[in-house]
Design a protein around this motif. Structure first.
Motif, mmCIF file in Angstrom:
data_model
loop_
_atom_site.group_PDB
_atom_site.id
_atom_site.type_symbol
_atom_site.label_atom_id
_atom_site.label_comp_id
_atom_site.label_asym_id
_atom_site.label_seq_id
_atom_site.Cartn_x
_atom_site.Cartn_y
_atom_site.Cartn_z
ATOM 1 N N VAL A 275 35.296 31.512 72.669
ATOM 2 C CA VAL A 275 34.521 31.241 71.694
ATOM 3 C C VAL A 275 33.358 32.571 71.625
ATOM 4 O O VAL A 275 33.100 32.904 70.601
ATOM 5 N N ILE A 276 32.892 33.064 72.937
ATOM 6 C CA ILE A 276 32.059 34.012 72.896
ATOM 7 C C ILE A 276 32.588 35.382 72.121
ATOM 8 O O ILE A 276 32.045 36.166 71.159
ATOM 9 N N ALA B 12 23.899 32.600 69.933
ATOM 10 C CA ALA B 12 25.166 31.749 69.641
ATOM 11 C C ALA B 12 25.152 30.908 68.495
ATOM 12 O O ALA B 12 26.006 30.651 67.675
ATOM 13 N N SER C 179 28.268 40.777 75.420
ATOM 14 C CA SER C 179 28.647 39.531 75.883
ATOM 15 C C SER C 179 30.126 39.275 76.375
ATOM 16 O O SER C 179 30.437 38.760 77.254
ATOM 17 N N THR C 180 31.230 39.817 75.504
ATOM 18 C CA THR C 180 32.433 39.430 75.710
ATOM 19 C C THR C 180 33.041 40.312 77.009
ATOM 20 O O THR C 180 33.605 39.776 77.858
ATOM 21 N N LEU D 146 31.276 38.805 80.296
ATOM 22 C CA LEU D 146 32.103 37.591 80.585
ATOM 23 C C LEU D 146 33.564 37.666 80.982
ATOM 24 O O LEU D 146 33.977 37.179 81.937
ATOM 25 N N ILE E 248 22.093 31.846 74.214
ATOM 26 C CA ILE E 248 22.029 30.426 73.316
ATOM 27 C C ILE E 248 21.634 30.546 72.082
ATOM 28 O O ILE E 248 22.393 30.138 71.118
ATOM 29 N N SER F 157 30.225 28.766 84.014
ATOM 30 C CA SER F 157 30.448 27.398 83.521
ATOM 31 C C SER F 157 30.916 27.533 82.161
ATOM 32 O O SER F 157 31.827 26.571 81.793
ATOM 33 N N ILE F 158 30.935 28.914 81.500
ATOM 34 C CA ILE F 158 31.292 28.610 80.123
ATOM 35 C C ILE F 158 33.054 28.654 80.145
ATOM 36 O O ILE F 158 33.577 27.949 79.646
ATOM 37 N N TRP G 285 25.549 29.522 85.138
ATOM 38 C CA TRP G 285 25.521 29.453 83.578
ATOM 39 C C TRP G 285 26.686 30.303 83.083
ATOM 40 O O TRP G 285 27.520 29.510 82.106
ATOM 41 N N PHE H 209 37.650 28.899 77.952
ATOM 42 C CA PHE H 209 37.394 28.732 76.486
ATOM 43 C C PHE H 209 36.264 29.112 75.968
ATOM 44 O O PHE H 209 36.130 29.616 74.814
ATOM 45 N N GLY H 210 35.280 29.150 76.915
ATOM 46 C CA GLY H 210 34.003 29.880 76.476
ATOM 47 C C GLY H 210 34.164 31.319 76.032
ATOM 48 O O GLY H 210 33.509 31.716 75.019
#
Length: 218
Positions: free
Chosen positions: A38-39, A199, A52-53, A56, A196, A30-31, A27, A34-35
């Motif tokens: 956004v995150i 967000a 979180s950043t 990821l 989720i 898959s972000i 999961w 671009f995800g």
């Protein structure tokens, strides 16, 4: 091939519950880049998602292999989110600062910003959680720090932070992945749903706060 090898490594890191860990890792991957952007925007908003950043950024650095590009995306997203939060302070002034900062911490934040607003923004932007960032960003706007000075301090702090994290991810990412696998073994599903929920809540809350401040300004 590199991505498949990475996913196999993620599954082997936690042999007792491979399915849960694989779902969480898949999961997050898959972000995509671009995800990450956004995150990073949401992580610098008034309702941040601490760490979180950073997580990821490391995961995508290991799979995509270009830590500089990933760190640049994280920086860009954080700049957008940070500037929107700064503008919230500019529009709302001290009342909005008092809304987001507890009374016992408000005086200390005001004192640091008034003493040296450049360092008051740069240091929290550089340091990881649990060092708070949002109160200083809102305070910078509410207490009259110039836009150019804020963006300079914020950009330097964030660039150093994400640059170091991306570089370390390129060097030690696989070892960090094993640690991440152990942590997420029993918490894969709660982490996914929690991220989720945060967000979606962040987006809705930010839009609501912005509309409230626009109405007050008018």
């Amino acid at each position: 091939m590199r991505l498949l090898a990475f996913l196999n490594l993620a599954q082997r890191a936690v042999p007792r519950h491979p399915r849960r860990q694989a779902v969480l890792t898949h999961w997050l991957l898959s972000i995509g880049p671009f995800g990450l952007l956004v995150i990073a925007v949401m992580d610098s908003s008034v309702v941040p998602i601490p760490g979180s950043t950073d997580v990821l950024l490391v995961l995508l650095t290991v799979t995509r292999g270009n830590w500089f590009w990933m760190a640049t995306l994280a920086l860009l997203g954080s700049m957008i989110g940070g500037y929107l939060t700064y503008r919230l302070g500019v529009r709302g002034g001290k009342p909005v600062l008092q809304r987001y900062v507890s009374a016992h911490r408000l005086a200390g934040i005001e004192r640091r910003i008034q003493r040296n607003n450049f360092l008051a923004v740069l240091v929290p932007a550089l340091l990881p959680p649990p060092v708070p960032l949002v109160p200083f960003v809102i305070g910078a706007g509410a207490l009259g720090m110039s836009r150019a000075r804020f963006l300079s301090a914020y950009a330097i702090g964030r660039a150093l932070r994400y640059g170091v994290i991306g570089w370390l991810g390129a060097l030690y990412g696989r070892h960090l992945l094993r640690t991440w696998g152990e942590f997420s073994r029993d918490w894969a599903e709660p982490i996914v749903w929690g991220m989720i929920t945060l967000a979606v809540g962040t987006v809705l809350f930010t839009v609501w706060q912005y509309r409230v401040q626009v109405r007050k300004t008018r």
